[in-house]
Scaffold this active site. Structure first.
Site, short mmCIF file in Angstrom:
data_model
loop_
_atom_site.label_atom_id
_atom_site.label_comp_id
_atom_site.label_asym_id
_atom_site.label_seq_id
_atom_site.Cartn_x
_atom_site.Cartn_y
_atom_site.Cartn_z
N ASP A 38 -52.75 -24.27 37.84
CA ASP A 38 -51.34 -25.09 37.45
C ASP A 38 -51.35 -25.50 36.22
O ASP A 38 -52.36 -25.36 35.61
CB ASP A 38 -51.31 -26.23 38.57
CG ASP A 38 -50.32 -27.21 38.09
OD1 ASP A 38 -48.94 -26.78 37.99
OD2 ASP A 38 -50.49 -28.28 38.12
N MET A 39 -50.26 -25.91 35.51
CA MET A 39 -50.35 -26.27 34.14
C MET A 39 -50.29 -27.63 33.75
O MET A 39 -51.12 -28.20 33.48
CB MET A 39 -49.05 -25.61 33.54
CG MET A 39 -48.86 -25.84 31.86
SD MET A 39 -47.61 -24.98 31.19
CE MET A 39 -46.17 -25.94 31.78
N ASP A 40 -49.03 -28.31 34.31
CA ASP A 40 -48.91 -29.86 33.87
C ASP A 40 -49.97 -30.45 34.87
O ASP A 40 -50.10 -30.55 36.06
CB ASP A 40 -47.66 -30.22 34.26
CG ASP A 40 -46.58 -29.38 33.28
OD1 ASP A 40 -46.97 -29.48 31.98
OD2 ASP A 40 -45.58 -28.88 33.72
N ASP A 47 -53.53 -30.19 40.56
CA ASP A 47 -53.91 -31.73 40.57
C ASP A 47 -53.19 -32.30 41.58
O ASP A 47 -53.00 -33.31 41.55
CB ASP A 47 -53.60 -32.18 39.09
CG ASP A 47 -52.00 -31.99 38.80
OD1 ASP A 47 -51.57 -33.29 38.24
OD2 ASP A 47 -51.45 -31.02 38.96
#
Length: 194
Positions: A13-15, A169
Site C-alpha cells: 500500500d502507499m499512504d 496499514d
C-alpha cells in the site's frame, strides 16, 4: 528483518505503509469535513485509509445521513491537500524491505490514491521507475476493501495471488488482501508488525 523468501512478489500500500502521508491526508479530510458539515472523527477517518476519496464521501453521507456530492467533497479535499506545503517522507521500516527484496522479487504498489497523486509521490521519492506495477483508485472499479486493487497488481506482475504478500496499514487494506487470497503484514505507526 522479515523473511519473505517464500513469496515471488511484494505489494505495498502507499499512504501510511510506504510513504508517511496519512497525517497530511487526515488534516485535509478534517478541513474538508469542516467545510461540508461532516463531523470529523480522526480514528474513524484513519480506519477508512485506502478507500478512494469519492467512496469515502459516500460512506460519510450514509453514516451521517447527508447527501453531499462526492465529486464536490473530493475536490475540496484535494484542494486542501494541495494547499499544504507538505512533502511526505519514506517510512524506513518498509523501505528497508523494499530495498532488500527488490533485486530478487517483483514489487508493486496498490493504493487508494488517485493516479496523479500516486505518480507524483512515487516520482518525488524515485520509486516509480523501481516498481513493476502501480494500481491506483483511478485504475479499478472497486476500491479497497474489495480485493480488485491487489489482484490487479498481482496480475500486472504476472504472479498468482498466493505468491504475493501485501504490506498494509489499515484493516480495510488487510481485508482486501485476505479476500484476494494474499497474506498480509501490517504496518502500524511506521513499524512492521510481526
Amino acid at each position: 528483518m522479515v523473511d519473505l523468501r517464500s513469496y515471488k512478489g511484494i505489494i505495498f500500500d502507499m499512504d501510511g505503509t510506504l510513504i508517511d502521508s496519512m497525517g497530511a491526508h487526515m488534516e485535509a479530510w478534517r478541513l474538508a469535513c469542516e467545510q461540508h458539515g461532516f463531523p470529523f472523527d480522526l480514528d474513524y477517518m484513519y480506519s477508512l485509509g485506502g478507500v478512494p476519496t469519492r467512496k469515502t464521501v459516500e460512506i460519510l453521507n450514509e453514516k451521517y445521513a447527508m447527501s453531499h456530492s462526492p465529486d464536490e467533497v473530493a475536490r475540496t479535499k484535494r484542494e486542501m491537500w494541495e494547499k499544504m506545503d507538505h512533502t511526505p517522507t519514506i517510512i524506513e521500516s518498509t523501505m528497508a524491505v523494499f530495498r532488500q527484496y527488490r533485486p530478487s522479487m517483483r514489487i508493486g504498489i496498490g493504493t487508494g490514491a488517485e493516479r496523479p497523486h500516486a505518480v507524483h509521490l512515487l516520482e518525488h521519492h524515485g520509486l516509480l521507475s523501481e516498481i513493476d506495477a502501480l494500481v491506483t483508485a483511478t485504475d479499478v472499479t472497486h476500491g479497497k476493501p474489495h480485493p480488485e486493487t491487489f489482484l490487479t497488481v498481482a496480475e500486472k506482475m504476472g504472479l498468482a495471488p498466493k505468491d504475493c504478500v501485501v504490506f498494509e496499514d489499515t484493516e480495510i487494506g488487510r481485508k482486501a488482501a485476505s479476500d484476494g487470497g494474499m497474506d498480509c503484514i501490517m504496518v502500524h505507526n511506521g513499524e512492521i508488525q510481526i
